[in-house]
Design an enzyme around this catalytic site. Sequence first.
Site, PDB file in Angstrom:
ATOM      1  CB  SER A   1     -11.212  -3.425   1.467  1.00 17.59           C
ATOM      2  OG  SER A   1     -11.975  -2.557   2.240  1.00 17.59           O
TER       3      SER A   1
ATOM      4  CB  CYS B   1      -4.359   2.062   9.490  1.00 16.50           C
ATOM      5  SG  CYS B   1      -5.345   1.515   8.139  1.00 16.50           S
TER       6      CYS B   1
ATOM      7  CD  GLN C   1      -3.939  -0.116  -1.329  1.00 16.66           C
ATOM      8  OE1 GLN C   1      -4.307   0.385  -2.394  1.00 16.66           O
ATOM      9  NE2 GLN C   1      -4.235   0.425  -0.156  1.00 16.66           N
TER      10      GLN C   1
ATOM     11  CG  ASN D   1      -0.263  -0.380   2.494  1.00 18.41           C
ATOM     12  OD1 ASN D   1       0.339  -1.457   2.594  1.00 18.41           O
ATOM     13  ND2 ASN D   1      -0.321   0.482   3.488  1.00 18.41           N
TER      14      ASN D   1
HETATM   15  N1  PLP Z   1      -4.422  -4.206   3.764  1.00 17.21           N
HETATM   16  C1  PLP Z   1      -3.936  -3.247   2.962  1.00 17.21           C
HETATM   17  C2  PLP Z   1      -2.777  -3.559   2.075  1.00 17.21           C
HETATM   18  C3  PLP Z   1      -4.499  -1.972   2.980  1.00 17.21           C
HETATM   19  O1  PLP Z   1      -3.996  -1.019   2.192  1.00 17.21           O
HETATM   20  C4  PLP Z   1      -5.588  -1.718   3.846  1.00 17.21           C
HETATM   21  C5  PLP Z   1      -6.167  -0.344   3.928  1.00 17.21           C
HETATM   22  O2  PLP Z   1      -5.462   0.622   4.076  1.00 17.21           O
HETATM   23  C6  PLP Z   1      -6.059  -2.746   4.656  1.00 17.21           C
HETATM   24  C7  PLP Z   1      -5.456  -3.974   4.586  1.00 17.21           C
HETATM   25  C8  PLP Z   1      -7.226  -2.523   5.584  1.00 17.21           C
HETATM   26  O3  PLP Z   1      -8.399  -2.354   4.834  1.00 17.21           O
HETATM   27  P1  PLP Z   1      -9.812  -1.923   5.462  1.00 17.21           P
HETATM   28  O4  PLP Z   1      -9.795  -0.447   5.550  1.00 17.21           O
HETATM   29  O5  PLP Z   1     -10.833  -2.435   4.480  1.00 17.21           O
HETATM   30  O6  PLP Z   1      -9.949  -2.613   6.769  1.00 17.21           O
END
Ligand code: PLP
Length: 393
Positions: free
Chosen positions: A202, A329, A182, A154
């Site tokens: 997602s 996050c 991603q 990401n």
């Molecule tokens: N994994 C990756 C590589 C991400 O980029 C993200 C979101 O930033 C997530 C997991 C978490 O996704 P969600 O917001 O749907 O919980």
Amino acid sequence: MNNRIYLDYNATTPCDQRVLDYMMPFFCENFGNPSSAHHSYGWLAKDYITDSSSVIARTLGISVDDIIYTSGATESINMILKSFSSKFELGGNHIITCKTEHKAVLDTCDFLERYEGVSMTYLDVQANGMIDLEQLKQAIRPETILVSIMHSNNETGIIQPLKKIREIIKGKGIYLFSDATQSLGKIDLEDVFSTVDFACFSAHKLYGPKGIGLVYVKNRSDSQIIRNFIQGGGQQKKIRGGTLNTPAIAGFSKAIEISYADLKKEGQHFIDMRNQLESGLLEIEESYSNSRTTERLPNTLNISFAYVDGFKLLSALSKSMAVSNGSACNSANENPSHVLLAMGLERNMAFSSIRFSLGRFTKESDIDKIIGIVGQEVAKQRSNNILWERRSL
Ligand code: PLP
């Protein structure tokens, strides 16, 4: 009205108007509970879920039975990894993952290690962000049950070699999970689905609504690995109880359909814009790309600007654009990106890095403007930095 240029599509995307329009009837008109078995409101809602699942499965080349809906990638990751808790006697308690994974994976692995008796190995990455396949070979033990390696990163967009990983673990009774959050909607996922046992996605990363995601389980009907994750109601074959979110699932299917209808055209357009942005930004003195492999997402760029405090730069840039220093996050965290540190960047270089992620609504005509603003702000920051003046003394 927010008129800043949005360049943080890897954090989230705006909902596509076509997706929203498609979702609307499911709020007030076709609002039934898909589990209501005794009237037409429920039957209709169930039919819409079936149709949406068919669209997703057909578009991605998977089977409807391979899908479990969740609230997003974080929940999906928890569902998959926690199914590998040592309590479940899977013939071992060792999981291999990598230092550049998203925190949703790293924090869940940490939980499993602390409280569930799982033994973890965190693979290093090379300077280009790719895992070292030799190190993976060495890390495998008789008690290894799972390798969890993300598809695309990401922060940098770098894509890991899932096919080669599968070759290495073949015949050893080890499962392969990939966080491909991603990648969905940005690139073809044939490599992912032909290789992994589990993957997660997602909708809000591809112009769908927030709060809906899915777990892909290859041959779910044969797989006993993912068990009752949320109790109550018995929905989704008792794996995840709770009323299915019909509008969000419908929106997710529309978002996937739209993204893959135009993938080739959109993909090339992103590559062209990203390359233009990258070459412009790299013309700024002492700037370095952290997305250097050929295997990378078409929309993502991560650049370090030496002698610049990334937080100050972000704050200055926020007046005209939305960019980030890594994962949303983790953006309140004052530590430099764990991804860039794992790639071997010094702390100050990791601190001076910015992620630019382009998307469907990025205008080609904005690229030169972005390069100009970043160049000006970088120069401004450096003019206040004594180390910049003294760098060549
Ligand atoms: N994994 C990756 C590589 C991400 O980029 C993200 C979101 O930033 C997530 C997991 C978490 O996704 P969600 O917001 O749907 O919980």
